[in-house]
Design a protein around this motif. Structure first.
Motif, short mmCIF file in Angstrom:
data_model
loop_
_atom_site.label_atom_id
_atom_site.label_comp_id
_atom_site.label_asym_id
_atom_site.label_seq_id
_atom_site.Cartn_x
_atom_site.Cartn_y
_atom_site.Cartn_z
N ILE A 1 50.86 50.85 42.46
CA ILE A 1 50.02 51.36 41.37
C ILE A 1 50.75 51.16 40.04
O ILE A 1 51.70 51.88 39.73
CB ILE A 1 49.72 52.86 41.58
CG1 ILE A 1 49.17 53.10 42.99
CG2 ILE A 1 48.76 53.37 40.51
CD1 ILE A 1 49.19 54.54 43.44
N PRO A 2 50.29 50.19 39.22
CA PRO A 2 50.93 49.97 37.91
C PRO A 2 50.47 51.04 36.91
O PRO A 2 49.27 51.29 36.75
CB PRO A 2 50.45 48.58 37.51
CG PRO A 2 49.18 48.36 38.27
CD PRO A 2 49.27 49.20 39.52
N VAL A 3 51.44 51.68 36.24
CA VAL A 3 51.15 52.79 35.34
C VAL A 3 51.81 52.53 33.98
O VAL A 3 52.96 52.09 33.94
CB VAL A 3 51.68 54.12 35.92
CG1 VAL A 3 51.43 55.29 34.99
CG2 VAL A 3 51.05 54.39 37.29
N THR A 4 51.10 52.85 32.90
CA THR A 4 51.68 52.67 31.57
C THR A 4 52.84 53.64 31.37
O THR A 4 52.89 54.71 31.97
CB THR A 4 50.63 52.91 30.47
OG1 THR A 4 50.21 54.27 30.53
CG2 THR A 4 49.45 51.98 30.59
N GLU A 5 53.77 53.25 30.53
CA GLU A 5 54.97 54.06 30.27
C GLU A 5 54.62 55.46 29.77
O GLU A 5 55.17 56.45 30.24
CB GLU A 5 55.85 53.34 29.23
CG GLU A 5 57.14 54.04 28.91
CD GLU A 5 58.14 54.00 30.05
OE1 GLU A 5 58.91 54.98 30.19
OE2 GLU A 5 58.16 53.02 30.81
N GLU A 6 53.68 55.55 28.85
CA GLU A 6 53.35 56.85 28.27
C GLU A 6 52.60 57.78 29.23
O GLU A 6 52.58 58.99 29.05
CB GLU A 6 52.58 56.70 26.95
CG GLU A 6 51.28 55.95 27.04
CD GLU A 6 51.41 54.43 26.91
OE1 GLU A 6 50.38 53.77 26.90
OE2 GLU A 6 52.55 53.91 26.86
N GLU A 7 52.02 57.24 30.27
CA GLU A 7 51.26 58.06 31.22
C GLU A 7 52.04 58.40 32.48
O GLU A 7 51.52 59.07 33.37
CB GLU A 7 49.95 57.36 31.59
CG GLU A 7 48.99 57.21 30.42
CD GLU A 7 48.54 58.54 29.83
OE1 GLU A 7 48.54 59.57 30.53
OE2 GLU A 7 48.18 58.55 28.64
N ARG A 8 53.30 57.97 32.57
CA ARG A 8 54.10 58.24 33.76
C ARG A 8 54.20 59.74 34.10
O ARG A 8 54.02 60.12 35.25
CB ARG A 8 55.49 57.65 33.62
CG ARG A 8 55.52 56.16 33.85
CD ARG A 8 56.92 55.63 33.66
NE ARG A 8 57.02 54.32 34.27
CZ ARG A 8 58.12 53.82 34.76
NH1 ARG A 8 59.25 54.51 34.71
NH2 ARG A 8 58.13 52.63 35.31
N PRO A 9 54.51 60.61 33.13
CA PRO A 9 54.61 62.04 33.47
C PRO A 9 53.33 62.61 34.07
O PRO A 9 53.37 63.36 35.05
CB PRO A 9 54.96 62.71 32.14
CG PRO A 9 55.59 61.63 31.33
CD PRO A 9 54.88 60.36 31.74
N LEU A 10 52.18 62.24 33.51
CA LEU A 10 50.90 62.72 34.03
C LEU A 10 50.65 62.17 35.43
O LEU A 10 50.24 62.91 36.34
CB LEU A 10 49.76 62.31 33.09
CG LEU A 10 48.36 62.68 33.53
CD1 LEU A 10 48.22 64.19 33.68
CD2 LEU A 10 47.34 62.15 32.53
N PHE A 11 50.93 60.90 35.63
CA PHE A 11 50.75 60.28 36.94
C PHE A 11 51.63 60.96 37.98
O PHE A 11 51.18 61.29 39.07
CB PHE A 11 51.06 58.78 36.86
CG PHE A 11 50.90 58.06 38.16
CD1 PHE A 11 49.64 57.75 38.64
CD2 PHE A 11 52.00 57.70 38.90
CE1 PHE A 11 49.49 57.08 39.85
CE2 PHE A 11 51.86 57.03 40.11
CZ PHE A 11 50.60 56.73 40.58
N GLU A 12 52.89 61.18 37.64
CA GLU A 12 53.82 61.83 38.57
C GLU A 12 53.39 63.26 38.88
O GLU A 12 53.50 63.71 40.03
CB GLU A 12 55.24 61.81 37.99
CG GLU A 12 55.82 60.41 37.97
CD GLU A 12 57.14 60.32 37.24
OE1 GLU A 12 57.78 61.37 37.00
OE2 GLU A 12 57.53 59.19 36.89
#
Length: 168
Positions: free
Chosen positions: A72-83
């Motif tokens: 799952i490719p995730v943008t740098e700024e959205e990593r905390p929300l994704f995690e």
């Protein structure tokens, strides 16, 4: 804990695994390629690995079974929300028949997270994939990951599947 992955021919990776018998490594393959997984608290023995930090886990990675990797490719700024949204995903698997282990992997040098699951065999995974439990899981994932999808994901997610061959 970290996981390092490297790809190559089965024969080359088999020799590499045999060279590092003291390390926790799993060799897997599919019709396209082979992958050697190294789970460790130390640095990788691979020259150019794809490296990940284990964010969450359940069960030991055994040298047998069927591996499914959701990439799952995730943008740098959205990593905390994704995690945050992945935080309790392992709870959805723990009591499934044929399920052995899970690793939630945060990339150290790329943008693609991996949700790695280990199953007793392909049939166990396929049975789950065709069950009501799978439908509930997909609904949960869709609800958790669809919010702000355009900003959250860089590209399309994809699945890779591998067999862990029996060693002789």
């Amino acid at each position: 804990m970290n996981i390092h992955l490297t790809s190559g021919t089965f024969d080359f990776l088999f020799k590499m695994k045999k060279k590092h018998l003291a390390e926790s490594m799993i060799l897997m393959q599919n019709i396209d390629n082979a992958v050697l997984l190294h789970e460790t608290t130390k640095s990788s023995v691979f020259n150019t690995p794809r490296s990940f930090q284990v964010l969450d886990s359940f069960g030991p990675l055994e040298n047998r079974g069927y591996v499914v990797m959701n990439n799952i490719p995730v943008t740098e700024e959205e990593r905390p929300l994704f995690e945050y949204r992945l935080k309790n995903i392992k709870n959805l698997f723990q009591n499934l028949k044929g399920f052995l282990a899970i690793r939630i992997l945060q990339p150290l040098k790329s943008d693609t997270y991996i949700v790695l699951t280990l199953w007793q065999n392909e049939k166990a995974y396929m049975d789950w994939e065709h069950s009501a439990s799978y439908d509930m899981f997909m609904n949960e994932v869709e609800m958790n990951l669809s919010f702000k999808t355009a900003q959250l994901l860089i590209g399309s997610s994809y699945i890779t599947k591998y067999f862990i061959p029996e060693e002789k």
